[in-house]
Design a protein around this motif. Structure first.
Motif, mmCIF file in Angstrom:
data_model
loop_
_atom_site.group_PDB
_atom_site.id
_atom_site.type_symbol
_atom_site.label_atom_id
_atom_site.label_comp_id
_atom_site.label_asym_id
_atom_site.label_seq_id
_atom_site.Cartn_x
_atom_site.Cartn_y
_atom_site.Cartn_z
ATOM 1 N N SER A 85 25.089 -0.213 -80.073
ATOM 2 C CA SER A 85 25.119 0.736 -81.198
ATOM 3 C C SER A 85 26.226 0.348 -82.178
ATOM 4 O O SER A 85 26.057 0.474 -83.391
ATOM 5 C CB SER A 85 25.303 2.179 -80.715
ATOM 6 O OG SER A 85 26.568 2.375 -80.116
ATOM 7 N N ILE A 86 27.343 -0.155 -81.663
ATOM 8 C CA ILE A 86 28.412 -0.630 -82.550
ATOM 9 C C ILE A 86 27.919 -1.814 -83.371
ATOM 10 O O ILE A 86 28.141 -1.878 -84.581
ATOM 11 C CB ILE A 86 29.682 -1.005 -81.745
ATOM 12 C CG1 ILE A 86 30.360 0.248 -81.213
ATOM 13 C CG2 ILE A 86 30.652 -1.812 -82.614
ATOM 14 C CD1 ILE A 86 31.551 -0.003 -80.314
ATOM 15 N N TYR A 87 27.226 -2.752 -82.731
ATOM 16 C CA TYR A 87 26.699 -3.904 -83.465
ATOM 17 C C TYR A 87 25.756 -3.434 -84.572
ATOM 18 O O TYR A 87 25.837 -3.897 -85.709
ATOM 19 C CB TYR A 87 25.945 -4.872 -82.543
ATOM 20 C CG TYR A 87 26.738 -5.383 -81.368
ATOM 21 C CD1 TYR A 87 28.111 -5.593 -81.437
ATOM 22 C CD2 TYR A 87 26.099 -5.666 -80.168
ATOM 23 C CE1 TYR A 87 28.817 -6.064 -80.352
ATOM 24 C CE2 TYR A 87 26.803 -6.147 -79.076
ATOM 25 C CZ TYR A 87 28.157 -6.337 -79.161
ATOM 26 O OH TYR A 87 28.858 -6.812 -78.084
ATOM 27 N N GLY A 88 24.878 -2.521 -84.222
ATOM 28 C CA GLY A 88 23.921 -2.001 -85.206
ATOM 29 C C GLY A 88 24.602 -1.284 -86.352
ATOM 30 O O GLY A 88 24.233 -1.456 -87.518
ATOM 31 N N LEU A 89 25.603 -0.486 -86.030
ATOM 32 C CA LEU A 89 26.346 0.234 -87.076
ATOM 33 C C LEU A 89 27.061 -0.740 -88.009
ATOM 34 O O LEU A 89 27.019 -0.586 -89.227
ATOM 35 C CB LEU A 89 27.369 1.186 -86.448
ATOM 36 C CG LEU A 89 26.830 2.503 -85.907
ATOM 37 C CD1 LEU A 89 27.881 3.196 -85.038
ATOM 38 C CD2 LEU A 89 26.396 3.408 -87.043
ATOM 39 N N CYS A 90 27.711 -1.734 -87.444
ATOM 40 C CA CYS A 90 28.462 -2.697 -88.263
ATOM 41 C C CYS A 90 27.534 -3.516 -89.154
ATOM 42 O O CYS A 90 27.799 -3.674 -90.357
ATOM 43 C CB CYS A 90 29.272 -3.631 -87.367
ATOM 44 S SG CYS A 90 30.638 -2.826 -86.527
ATOM 45 N N ARG A 95 25.346 -4.154 -94.799
ATOM 46 C CA ARG A 95 24.219 -4.370 -95.713
ATOM 47 C C ARG A 95 23.957 -3.156 -96.595
ATOM 48 O O ARG A 95 22.967 -3.117 -97.325
ATOM 49 C CB ARG A 95 22.972 -4.718 -94.917
ATOM 50 C CG ARG A 95 23.128 -6.034 -94.201
ATOM 51 C CD ARG A 95 21.905 -6.448 -93.481
ATOM 52 N NE ARG A 95 22.099 -7.791 -92.946
ATOM 53 C CZ ARG A 95 21.295 -8.370 -92.112
ATOM 54 N NH1 ARG A 95 20.200 -7.755 -91.723
ATOM 55 N NH2 ARG A 95 21.546 -9.580 -91.687
ATOM 56 N N GLY A 96 24.829 -2.157 -96.505
ATOM 57 C CA GLY A 96 24.708 -0.965 -97.332
ATOM 58 C C GLY A 96 23.637 0.007 -96.886
ATOM 59 O O GLY A 96 23.281 0.933 -97.606
ATOM 60 N N LYS A 97 23.119 -0.173 -95.683
ATOM 61 C CA LYS A 97 22.061 0.701 -95.163
ATOM 62 C C LYS A 97 22.421 1.160 -93.753
ATOM 63 O O LYS A 97 21.693 0.893 -92.792
ATOM 64 C CB LYS A 97 20.722 -0.031 -95.158
ATOM 65 C CG LYS A 97 20.256 -0.429 -96.530
ATOM 66 C CD LYS A 97 18.950 -1.175 -96.469
ATOM 67 C CE LYS A 97 18.537 -1.587 -97.877
ATOM 68 N NZ LYS A 97 17.291 -2.310 -97.910
#
Length: 133
Positions: A85-90, A95-97
């Motif tokens: 989830s951290i990877y996905g959030l970062c 990418r501004g999304k």
């Protein structure tokens, strides 16, 4: 079967931690802020720590009872929920999304890791510290 799952998960998480750590240190350095890099690195560190933990568990615990199975489940689930989830959030944030639904998942992953460690303590207390003897 649980022993194999534990060892394979530990090895896969370890491999991915190295790959993602290198990816973060090189490719993402250009697009991430310092805060994003730091968060990404935290995910990688926790993933590697728990990859090693899974290998230790798989090589030293008999993994024959329900509490040991839950211990493994919570560690594996915790790594997936916390680190990924951290990877996905970062990545999404850079990418501004930003994928906002991942925000509440990270602490659930942390809680899952804590439960895994608590269950390990319970196993130690139950065995009277004679694991591997």
């Amino acid at each position: 079967m649980i022993k194999e799952i534990t060892l394979i998960s530990g090895a896969v998480f370890g491999i991915l931690a190295i790959v993602l750590g290198a990816f973060g240190a090189h490719a993402l350095k250009k697009t991430f802020t310092e805060e994003q890099l730091s968060s990404f690195e935290t995910g990688v560190k926790y993933q590697m720590y728990h990859a090693i933990l899974l290998l230790v568990i798989g090589l030293n615990f008999p993994l024959v009872n329900t509490i040991e199975h839950f211990m493994v489940f919570f560690v594996i689930a915790g790594v997936i929920l916390f680190s990924f989830s951290i990877y996905g959030l970062c990545i999404s944030s850079s990418r501004g999304k930003k994928i906002k639904i991942l925000g509440p998942i990270t602490p659930l992953g942390g809680l899952s890791l804590i439960i895994g460690w608590i269950l390990m303590l319970v196993v130690f207390l139950d065995y009277g510290f004679y694991l591997g003897a």
